[in-house]
Design a protein around this motif. Structure first.
Motif, PDB file in Angstrom:
ATOM      1  N   LEU A   1      27.827  40.506  38.708  1.00 42.00           N
ATOM      2  CA  LEU A   1      28.972  40.573  38.065  1.00 42.00           C
ATOM      3  C   LEU A   1      29.989  40.649  39.041  1.00 42.00           C
ATOM      4  CD1 LEU A   1      28.002  43.425  35.609  1.00 42.00           C
ATOM      5  CD2 LEU A   1      28.534  41.292  35.112  1.00 42.00           C
ATOM      6  N   LYS A   2      30.001  41.222  40.158  1.00 45.11           N
ATOM      7  CA  LYS A   2      31.077  41.102  41.225  1.00 45.11           C
ATOM      8  C   LYS A   2      31.363  39.495  41.459  1.00 45.11           C
ATOM      9  CE  LYS A   2      31.421  44.211  44.436  1.00 45.11           C
ATOM     10  NZ  LYS A   2      32.702  44.878  43.992  1.00 45.11           N
ATOM     11  N   ASP A   3      30.524  38.721  41.633  1.00 44.97           N
ATOM     12  CA  ASP A   3      30.510  37.537  42.056  1.00 44.97           C
ATOM     13  C   ASP A   3      31.057  36.474  41.026  1.00 44.97           C
ATOM     14  OD1 ASP A   3      29.932  38.221  44.604  1.00 44.97           O
ATOM     15  OD2 ASP A   3      27.769  37.643  44.481  1.00 44.97           O
ATOM     16  N   ASN A   4      30.852  36.878  39.777  1.00 43.43           N
ATOM     17  CA  ASN A   4      31.019  35.911  38.544  1.00 43.43           C
ATOM     18  C   ASN A   4      31.928  36.301  37.318  1.00 43.43           C
ATOM     19  OD1 ASN A   4      29.119  33.460  39.043  1.00 43.43           O
ATOM     20  ND2 ASN A   4      27.824  35.395  39.527  1.00 43.43           N
ATOM     21  N   LEU A   5      32.268  37.577  37.360  1.00 42.58           N
ATOM     22  CA  LEU A   5      33.158  37.978  36.277  1.00 42.58           C
ATOM     23  C   LEU A   5      34.807  37.784  36.510  1.00 42.58           C
ATOM     24  CD1 LEU A   5      32.526  40.999  33.985  1.00 42.58           C
ATOM     25  CD2 LEU A   5      34.691  40.763  35.192  1.00 42.58           C
ATOM     26  N   LEU A   6      35.653  37.551  35.612  1.00 43.04           N
ATOM     27  CA  LEU A   6      37.011  37.613  35.861  1.00 43.04           C
ATOM     28  C   LEU A   6      37.387  38.275  34.589  1.00 43.04           C
ATOM     29  CD1 LEU A   6      38.698  35.430  33.890  1.00 43.04           C
ATOM     30  CD2 LEU A   6      37.707  33.711  35.261  1.00 43.04           C
ATOM     31  N   THR A   7      38.392  39.035  34.655  1.00 46.62           N
ATOM     32  CA  THR A   7      39.275  39.512  33.642  1.00 46.62           C
ATOM     33  C   THR A   7      40.720  38.805  33.241  1.00 46.62           C
ATOM     34  OG1 THR A   7      40.554  41.124  34.935  1.00 46.62           O
ATOM     35  CG2 THR A   7      38.158  41.772  34.142  1.00 46.62           C
ATOM     36  N   LEU A   8      40.744  38.836  32.054  1.00 42.53           N
ATOM     37  CA  LEU A   8      42.068  38.358  31.371  1.00 42.53           C
ATOM     38  C   LEU A   8      42.971  39.465  30.865  1.00 42.53           C
ATOM     39  CD1 LEU A   8      40.924  35.045  29.345  1.00 42.53           C
ATOM     40  CD2 LEU A   8      42.015  35.011  31.631  1.00 42.53           C
ATOM     41  N   PRO A   9      44.382  39.465  30.965  1.00 42.10           N
ATOM     42  CA  PRO A   9      45.209  40.614  30.553  1.00 42.10           C
ATOM     43  C   PRO A   9      45.256  40.645  29.122  1.00 42.10           C
ATOM     44  CG  PRO A   9      46.637  39.041  31.647  1.00 42.10           C
ATOM     45  CD  PRO A   9      45.126  38.368  31.667  1.00 42.10           C
ATOM     46  N   ILE A  10      45.519  41.772  28.676  1.00 45.79           N
ATOM     47  CA  ILE A  10      45.739  42.107  27.373  1.00 45.79           C
ATOM     48  C   ILE A  10      46.822  43.008  27.300  1.00 45.79           C
ATOM     49  CG2 ILE A  10      43.595  41.458  26.221  1.00 45.79           C
ATOM     50  CD1 ILE A  10      42.795  44.279  25.812  1.00 45.79           C
ATOM     51  N   TYR A  11      47.881  42.930  28.022  1.00 41.49           N
ATOM     52  CA  TYR A  11      48.850  44.205  28.127  1.00 41.49           C
ATOM     53  C   TYR A  11      49.348  44.160  26.696  1.00 41.49           C
ATOM     54  CZ  TYR A  11      48.988  43.034  32.899  1.00 41.49           C
ATOM     55  OH  TYR A  11      48.361  42.796  34.477  1.00 41.49           O
TER      56      TYR A  11
ATOM     57  N   ARG B   1      44.486  30.091  52.617  1.00 43.62           N
ATOM     58  CA  ARG B   1      43.811  31.205  51.983  1.00 43.62           C
ATOM     59  C   ARG B   1      42.852  30.892  50.803  1.00 43.62           C
ATOM     60  NH1 ARG B   1      48.157  36.111  51.998  1.00 43.62           N
ATOM     61  NH2 ARG B   1      48.565  35.946  54.230  1.00 43.62           N
ATOM     62  N   SER B   2      41.759  31.610  50.723  1.00 48.05           N
ATOM     63  CA  SER B   2      40.685  31.247  49.944  1.00 48.05           C
ATOM     64  C   SER B   2      40.961  31.936  48.573  1.00 48.05           C
ATOM     65  CB  SER B   2      39.486  31.540  50.056  1.00 48.05           C
ATOM     66  OG  SER B   2      39.153  33.011  50.608  1.00 48.05           O
ATOM     67  N   LYS B   3      41.876  32.809  48.524  1.00 47.28           N
ATOM     68  CA  LYS B   3      42.156  33.629  47.371  1.00 47.28           C
ATOM     69  C   LYS B   3      43.910  33.795  47.220  1.00 47.28           C
ATOM     70  CE  LYS B   3      37.928  36.134  47.137  1.00 47.28           C
ATOM     71  NZ  LYS B   3      37.150  37.483  47.088  1.00 47.28           N
ATOM     72  N   ALA B   4      44.462  33.617  45.982  1.00 51.64           N
ATOM     73  CA  ALA B   4      45.876  33.755  45.867  1.00 51.64           C
ATOM     74  C   ALA B   4      46.222  35.317  45.836  1.00 51.64           C
ATOM     75  CB  ALA B   4      46.173  33.171  44.542  1.00 51.64           C
ATOM     76  N   SER B   5      47.233  35.529  46.195  1.00 54.47           N
ATOM     77  CA  SER B   5      47.569  37.156  46.265  1.00 54.47           C
ATOM     78  C   SER B   5      48.646  37.633  45.535  1.00 54.47           C
ATOM     79  CB  SER B   5      48.157  37.404  47.881  1.00 54.47           C
ATOM     80  OG  SER B   5      49.414  36.407  48.208  1.00 54.47           O
ATOM     81  N   ALA B   6      49.228  37.014  44.530  1.00 53.45           N
ATOM     82  CA  ALA B   6      49.971  37.088  43.786  1.00 53.45           C
ATOM     83  C   ALA B   6      49.629  38.301  42.827  1.00 53.45           C
ATOM     84  CB  ALA B   6      50.196  35.981  42.549  1.00 53.45           C
ATOM     85  N   TYR B   7      48.417  38.756  42.636  1.00 53.95           N
ATOM     86  CA  TYR B   7      48.119  39.893  41.759  1.00 53.95           C
ATOM     87  C   TYR B   7      47.364  40.829  42.625  1.00 53.95           C
ATOM     88  CZ  TYR B   7      49.939  36.802  38.392  1.00 53.95           C
ATOM     89  OH  TYR B   7      50.906  35.993  37.686  1.00 53.95           O
ATOM     90  N   GLY B   8      47.325  40.868  44.081  1.00 51.43           N
ATOM     91  CA  GLY B   8      46.944  41.752  44.713  1.00 51.43           C
ATOM     92  C   GLY B   8      45.499  41.484  44.963  1.00 51.43           C
ATOM     93  N   TRP B   9      45.214  40.143  44.860  1.00 48.42           N
ATOM     94  CA  TRP B   9      43.919  39.618  45.127  1.00 48.42           C
ATOM     95  C   TRP B   9      43.917  39.279  46.680  1.00 48.42           C
ATOM     96  CZ3 TRP B   9      41.356  34.537  43.031  1.00 48.42           C
ATOM     97  CH2 TRP B   9      40.294  34.413  43.349  1.00 48.42           C
ATOM     98  N   SER B  10      43.461  40.090  47.600  1.00 49.92           N
ATOM     99  CA  SER B  10      43.487  39.729  49.107  1.00 49.92           C
ATOM    100  C   SER B  10      42.645  38.450  49.759  1.00 49.92           C
ATOM    101  CB  SER B  10      43.142  41.153  49.721  1.00 49.92           C
ATOM    102  OG  SER B  10      41.764  41.100  50.084  1.00 49.92           O
ATOM    103  N   ALA B  11      43.198  37.974  50.612  1.00 51.57           N
ATOM    104  CA  ALA B  11      42.569  36.808  51.192  1.00 51.57           C
ATOM    105  C   ALA B  11      41.326  37.382  52.102  1.00 51.57           C
ATOM    106  CB  ALA B  11      43.427  35.987  51.964  1.00 51.57           C
TER     107      ALA B  11
ATOM    108  N   ARG C   1      33.838  31.090  39.313  1.00 55.42           N
ATOM    109  CA  ARG C   1      34.927  32.157  38.973  1.00 55.42           C
ATOM    110  C   ARG C   1      36.075  32.132  40.017  1.00 55.42           C
ATOM    111  NH1 ARG C   1      34.519  37.819  40.049  1.00 55.42           N
ATOM    112  NH2 ARG C   1      34.008  37.048  42.368  1.00 55.42           N
ATOM    113  N   ASP C   2      35.845  32.071  41.192  1.00 55.04           N
ATOM    114  CA  ASP C   2      37.026  32.147  42.183  1.00 55.04           C
ATOM    115  C   ASP C   2      38.061  30.842  42.022  1.00 55.04           C
ATOM    116  OD1 ASP C   2      35.588  33.985  43.133  1.00 55.04           O
ATOM    117  OD2 ASP C   2      35.299  33.576  45.245  1.00 55.04           O
ATOM    118  N   THR C   3      37.274  29.643  41.993  1.00 56.80           N
ATOM    119  CA  THR C   3      38.184  28.406  41.713  1.00 56.80           C
ATOM    120  C   THR C   3      39.047  28.498  40.247  1.00 56.80           C
ATOM    121  OG1 THR C   3      36.645  27.121  42.766  1.00 56.80           O
ATOM    122  CG2 THR C   3      37.999  25.947  41.344  1.00 56.80           C
ATOM    123  N   VAL C   4      38.335  29.037  39.228  1.00 55.09           N
ATOM    124  CA  VAL C   4      38.919  29.155  37.832  1.00 55.09           C
ATOM    125  C   VAL C   4      39.956  30.275  38.118  1.00 55.09           C
ATOM    126  CG1 VAL C   4      38.668  30.087  35.718  1.00 55.09           C
ATOM    127  CG2 VAL C   4      36.986  28.623  36.742  1.00 55.09           C
ATOM    128  N   VAL C   5      39.811  31.453  38.920  1.00 56.64           N
ATOM    129  CA  VAL C   5      40.862  32.377  38.971  1.00 56.64           C
ATOM    130  C   VAL C   5      42.245  31.811  39.598  1.00 56.64           C
ATOM    131  CG1 VAL C   5      41.782  34.669  39.855  1.00 56.64           C
ATOM    132  CG2 VAL C   5      39.490  34.493  38.954  1.00 56.64           C
TER     133      VAL C   5
END
Length: 390
Positions: free
Chosen positions: A357-367, A227-237, A321-325
């Protein structure tokens, strides 16, 4: 076995199911003396708002081009035409650009507060709606704890909120009505037992195996399946294209229409420490901002933290972005390619910087459960990931 690094993934559900009692009354007390309806999730609240506003098939709603796609699908389910307006690189809205798109079928304007930062032109948008006789739908899903007082959302004719983005609970949304409205929506139905049971089972397994074990297993499974995207956090392939689709689960589920919040979620929200969550999220944001400033290849989307903002997460722009995530997720960090998918039913032309923004932005958690050790670990892994893809 002792972990070498702090766990920076999504907090497991048990953190929210058994919270310490908050003497101020918890999250639901934020809506005391307001005309609020508590729904199974925010999408249910949005769909219910359509009925309250008596929007009918063929009516048009103007909505921001920078969107998840899931929040607009309830409008589409109601038979409404959705026309997107531009959003700039700082996620701000130009009222003149919105006004230029108003047509004879336009009945409402949908405005989103991104990442916990309130739209600075909200008053101008309210005035615009008043001039043209339009409804204002205020999306506070990402700004539940922001405002001069938490759960603000007092400018729109209606406002929608989301609890599960800020607290580890099973769903939970709210629809607040600020004006006398013509609609008379159907009574709320019971919360969906099947979805609640499934979520509890998943979280039980996660608690039993340990968060690191389960998330690492998911990430490895994703890699093995190609898959091109990891699904551990709900990021679908999804197959990479100019407009990759949003996950199937993001589209509105008709069975959820008019479903109420579960009793389990209500109980959990009653015990949440609101003032503590706001304080810790603000502290984490400032600390993380300091750690990220000057980091090669990283651009901060927001520079200042307004006094009325309680951030949901930290938005940044990075190359590839996708590779970094993928790298961060495999490290057990709940990084997210924020709103990377595109609702296939929407027309994405002329939306300003939204697609960038949709193609290049990522977020980091600050729980609010995080401390300085979590933030330092995340930034150290981010620096390595950005360096390696550069």
């Amino acid at each position: 076995m002792t972990r070498q690094f702090p766990y920076c993934g999504t907090p497991i559900l048990e953190t929210g199911l058994f919270p310490k009692t908050d003497p101020s009354g918890g999250a639901l007390a934020l809506f005391a003396e307001r005309r609020a309806t508590f729904t199974f999730n925010a999408r249910v609240a949005i769909r219910r708002a359509c009925d309250l506003l008596k929007l009918v098939p063929g009516d048009e709603v103007l909505a921001p081009g920078y969107n998840c796609g899931s929040e607009l699908d309830p409008l589409r389910h109601a038979g409404l035409a959705i026309r997107l307006y531009p959003v700039n690189l700082t996620t701000q809205i130009d009222p003149e650009a919105v006004e230029s798109r108003i047509g004879p079928r336009t009945r409402a304007i949908y405005v989103t507060h991104y990442f916990g930062f309130l739209q600075p032109q909200l008053a101008a948008l309210r005035a615009l709606c008043d001039r043209h006789g339009l409804y204002l739908i205020e999306d506070c899903a990402l700004s539940l704890l922001s405002g001069s007082q938490p759960a603000d959302g007092r400018t729109g004719d209606v406002a929608v909120f989301c609890f599960y983005k800020f607290f580890p609970v099973i769903g939970g949304g709210a629809l607040v009505v600020n004006r006398d409205l013509p609609g008379d929506p159907a009574p709320l139905r019971p919360a969906p037992a099947k979805q609640i049971g499934s979520r509890l089972l998943t979280q039980g397994v996660k608690s039993l195996l340990g968060t690191n074990v389960l998330d690492t297993t998911r990430a490895l499974r994703s890699r093995l399946l190609g898959r091109s995207k990891a699904s551990a956090y709900g990021w679908s392939a999804t197959k990479r294209s100019d407009h990759p689709d949003i996950p199937k689960s993001y589209y509105f589920d008709t069975d959820l229409r008019d479903r109420r919040m579960s009793a389990l979620t209500r109980r959990a929200l009653d015990g949440q420490d609101i003032s503590g969550a706001i304080r810790q999220r603000r502290e984490n944001y400032v600390m993380l901002q300091g750690l990220l400033e000057g980091m090669t290849g990283v651009t901060l989307l927001q520079i200042d933290l307004p006094a009325d903002a309680c951030p949901l997460n930290m938005p940044i722009l990075v190359p590839q972005r996708d590779t970094v995530v993928r790298r961060l997720v495999s490290d057990g960090i709940a990084a997210n390619p924020w709103w990377s998918g595109y609702n296939r039913h929407l027309i994405w032309d002329d939306t300003g910087d939204a697609k960038y923004l949709k193609d290049n932005l990522l977020t980091l958690p600050i729980y609010q459960m995080f401390g300085v050790e979590h933030l330092r670990h995340m930034t150290s892994r981010l620096a390595v990931a950005v360096r390696d893809v550069g």
